[in-house]
Motif scaffolding. Structure first.
Motif, PDB file in Angstrom:
ATOM      1  N   ARG A   1      13.582  13.937  -3.548  1.00 21.20           N
ATOM      2  CA  ARG A   1      12.351  13.718  -4.323  1.00 21.20           C
ATOM      3  C   ARG A   1      11.124  13.580  -3.421  1.00 21.20           C
ATOM      4  O   ARG A   1       9.995  13.483  -3.905  1.00 21.20           O
TER       5      ARG A   1
ATOM      6  N   THR B   1       6.595  10.905  -2.866  1.00 19.05           N
ATOM      7  CA  THR B   1       7.044  11.862  -3.879  1.00 19.05           C
ATOM      8  C   THR B   1       5.810  12.582  -4.431  1.00 19.05           C
ATOM      9  O   THR B   1       4.673  12.191  -4.135  1.00 19.05           O
ATOM     10  N   TRP B   2       6.036  13.591  -5.256  1.00 17.38           N
ATOM     11  CA  TRP B   2       4.875  14.235  -5.883  1.00 17.38           C
ATOM     12  C   TRP B   2       4.126  13.245  -6.775  1.00 17.38           C
ATOM     13  O   TRP B   2       2.895  13.271  -6.846  1.00 17.38           O
ATOM     14  N   GLN B   3       4.850  12.377  -7.412  1.00 16.02           N
ATOM     15  CA  GLN B   3       4.200  11.328  -8.217  1.00 16.02           C
ATOM     16  C   GLN B   3       3.278  10.476  -7.344  1.00 16.02           C
ATOM     17  O   GLN B   3       2.150  10.160  -7.714  1.00 16.02           O
TER      18      GLN B   3
ATOM     19  N   GLU C   1       0.202  12.461  -6.519  1.00 17.12           N
ATOM     20  CA  GLU C   1      -0.727  12.407  -7.658  1.00 17.12           C
ATOM     21  C   GLU C   1      -1.483  11.081  -7.642  1.00 17.12           C
ATOM     22  O   GLU C   1      -2.680  11.027  -7.941  1.00 17.12           O
ATOM     23  N   TRP C   2      -0.779  10.024  -7.291  1.00 18.23           N
ATOM     24  CA  TRP C   2      -1.395   8.690  -7.231  1.00 18.23           C
ATOM     25  C   TRP C   2      -2.441   8.616  -6.132  1.00 18.23           C
ATOM     26  O   TRP C   2      -3.525   8.056  -6.311  1.00 18.23           O
TER      27      TRP C   2
ATOM     28  N   GLU D   1      -5.393  10.156  -7.361  1.00 14.26           N
ATOM     29  CA  GLU D   1      -6.022   9.288  -8.359  1.00 14.26           C
ATOM     30  C   GLU D   1      -6.881   8.227  -7.672  1.00 14.26           C
ATOM     31  O   GLU D   1      -8.007   7.957  -8.091  1.00 14.26           O
TER      32      GLU D   1
ATOM     33  N   TYR E   1     -11.099   7.819  -8.141  1.00 11.24           N
ATOM     34  CA  TYR E   1     -11.906   6.629  -8.453  1.00 11.24           C
ATOM     35  C   TYR E   1     -13.079   6.528  -7.475  1.00 11.24           C
ATOM     36  O   TYR E   1     -14.209   6.268  -7.855  1.00 11.24           O
TER      37      TYR E   1
ATOM     38  N   ASP F   1       1.408   0.933  -7.538  1.00 11.36           N
ATOM     39  CA  ASP F   1       2.065   2.057  -8.223  1.00 11.36           C
ATOM     40  C   ASP F   1       2.703   3.061  -7.278  1.00 11.36           C
ATOM     41  O   ASP F   1       3.047   4.160  -7.698  1.00 11.36           O
TER      42      ASP F   1
ATOM     43  N   ILE G   1       5.739   4.450  -5.051  1.00 13.69           N
ATOM     44  CA  ILE G   1       7.158   4.144  -5.210  1.00 13.69           C
ATOM     45  C   ILE G   1       8.092   4.612  -4.090  1.00 13.69           C
ATOM     46  O   ILE G   1       9.120   3.993  -3.862  1.00 13.69           O
TER      47      ILE G   1
END
Lengths: 449, 87
Positions: free
Chosen positions: A96, A116-118, A121-122, A125, A129, A304, A306
């Motif tokens: 992952r 991870t890709w998640q 993305e975070w 993000e 901001y 957030d 992981i």
């Protein structure tokens, strides 16, 4: 009733959340990420068990101090082991992991970081901001003059800018002259770089006969990697050289992009408290610092992230809470003056506590001096000696009275730092130039010992 | 252990001036999420479906961070699974 939305915020829901509700959100997320780390990271579980801590011990946000801190040494200690090369802190199956980055290694062995890709993305993000808070909008064409290599640097800024609809010009392997020429050709409206490189690019442009303030269209610059954009004299130099607004941003490979200066330029940086929990510890006692007026060590949690959780990470950044909230309307708290230094950099010279950023502020407040300088601390007999080498500003006539200038500089340095310096004016262009993070402060006492 | 990393119990929504719009947004986010999981399951291992569904889920996670977490809705931490215990 629907609340009025504002185009000042990337997410008005979280950025203007009242402090009490923001703390509640942080507590829920903190408890969740601590439990995740306990369950899935052998490193964290071992640390917690050794300290007698269990995630079930968290009942309020103030209980965060029960959670053992993690530092770079922990991360270095597990590196190279299975799952290779990340070791015991990896919380997801290795298949992952989509991103490898490493720290710059300026304080020792580089630390490897999996995402991870998640997580990626975070990262984008977090940057969204901050870029939105600094006025970046879809109409901007932004130039990124950095190496696009194994350091995280402005990688996530690139992805965030794309997400926000900006046009991104990657200035990867071009040299500085080619970058300046491309920025001029494309009439880019914004760029991101370290303060050292922002000043270096301006110097290079001047040598090319280009005045960045008049011949280029850059009106917004975001800095990272060094504290310069929060040092008033350095910020002024950059803003004058480029005719642009310069904004600071704080982050780290192991943490994420945790802080940003907003368009109000309030003399500090907001902690993105929707995505991070920032705790400040007294430098001497380690007790929590919740009130303004006391400098402390920043301990930070990415709420957030992981793959390799960042839970109560000892950033070694020195910060201080600001007294007043920002007029921008964000409820995210401000760190006055940005990152004031590194715990490792603040050192005693002749018995006086010295932060290298104080010297930078004085040197760069002198228009007669160039951007570069070098500080060397060493032992002379039993005593400390601190030497400062400076250069005249480009274009100034050589017959200027450097003795008088150095006397003035000595006076200002003494006022700011309570120390006397051995000063030397060297020929223009002789001090080292840096493309990324600069090393202008050299403490030779440890080497000599 | 009362606090598991895969939360199973809902918490009350966090009070917000945006409460009304948040509820509406959250419904939309959950619909996207469930659609992506259904798509992934229906793909039966076709990489072009599974990997793109995972990307949708990672992006949807950012919507959850921005919107749904305010609603106190329990969720996995890994966006690509509905239950972290399956990791």
């Amino acid at each position: 009733m629907k609340a009025a939305k504002s185009d000042r915020y990337w997410n008005p829901v979280l950025e203007t959340l009242p402090p009490e509700q923001l703390r509640e959100l942080q507590f829920r997320k903190f408890r969740r990420i601590v439990s995740w780390a306990y369950e899935r990271s052998r490193l964290h579980r071992a640390l917690y068990q050794e300290a007698g801590f269990h995630p079930g011990d968290l009942h309020t946000l103030e209980d965060s101090v029960l959670v053992p801190k993690v530092g770079k040494a922990h991360m270095r200690g597990i590196q190279g082991k299975d799952p290779f090369p990340y070791g015991d802190a990896l919380c997801v199956p290795i298949e992952r992991v989509t991103e490898f980055r490493q720290t710059s290694g300026t304080t020792g062995q580089a630390v490897y970081q999996a995402d991870t890709w998640q997580d990626w993305e975070w990262w984008a993000e977090c940057w969204s901001y901050l870029l939105y808070a600094q006025g970046y909008r879809a109409r901007d064409r932004v130039f990124l003059p950095f190496g696009y290599n194994i350091f995280v640097a402005f990688w996530a800024a690139h992805y965030a800018a794309e997400k926000m609809g900006l046009e991104v010009v990657p200035g990867g392997v071009l040299d500085t002259e080619a970058r300046v020429a491309k920025m001029q050709e494309l009439e880019v409206s914004a760029m991101m770089a370290t303060p050292t490189y922002v000043l270096g690019m301006a110097e290079c442009a001047q040598r090319m006969g280009i005045d960045p303030a008049y011949d280029l269209m850059v009106r917004r610059i975001t800095c990272a990697g060094e504290p310069g954009a929060s040092i008033p004299a350095t910020k002024s130099r950059m803003e004058e050289a480029w005719g642009a607004k310069v904004y600071d941003h704080c982050g780290a490979t192991e943490i994420g992009a945790w802080g940003f200066e907003c368009q109000e330029q309030p003399g500090g940086i907001h902690v993105n408290e929707a995505l991070f929990l920032a705790e400040v510890e007294d430098l001497e006692t380690g007790r929590p610092v919740t009130e303004p007026g006391t400098k402390g060590r920043l301990v930070i949690t990415a709420l957030d992230r992981i793959a390799m959780p960042c839970v109560r990470f000892d950033s070694k950044d020195v910060v201080e809470w600001a007294e007043e909230p920002c007029s921008c309307g964000r409820s995210f708290r401000l760190c006055k003056g940005g990152v004031l230094g590194r715990v490792d950099d603040i050192t005693k010279v002749k018995g006086v506590l010295l932060a290298p950023s104080a010297i930078e502020e004085v040197v760069r407040s002198f228009p007669e001096l160039a951007d570069e300088y070098e500080v060397v601390v060493k032992k002379k007999g039993d005593l400390d000696e601190i030497a400062l080498r400076v250069e005249p500003a480009p274009g100034l006539p050589p017959e200027r009275d450097s003795e008088a200038l150095l006397r003035k500089l000595q006076h200002q340095l003494r006022l700011k730092t309570n120390l006397a310096y051995r000063l030397e004016m060297v020929e223009a262009g002789t001090l080292p130039r840096y493309a990324l993070k600069a090393k202008r402060f050299k403490d030779l006492r440890k080497i000599e010992a | 252990m009362p606090n598991r990393w895969t939360e199973t119990e809902a918490a009350p929504p966090i009070a917000s001036p945006y409460a009304e719009i948040l509820a509406e947004l959250d419904r939309g986010v959950q619909e996207i999420k469930q659609a992506a999981f259904r798509l992934k399951a229906a793909g039966e291992g076709i990489q072009a479906v599974e990997r793109n569904a995972d990307r949708i889920l990672a992006s949807t996670r950012m919507l959850e961070i921005n919107v749904s977490d305010m609603m106190g809705r329990p969720r996995s931490l890994a966006s690509w699974t509905e239950d972290d215990a399956e990791l």
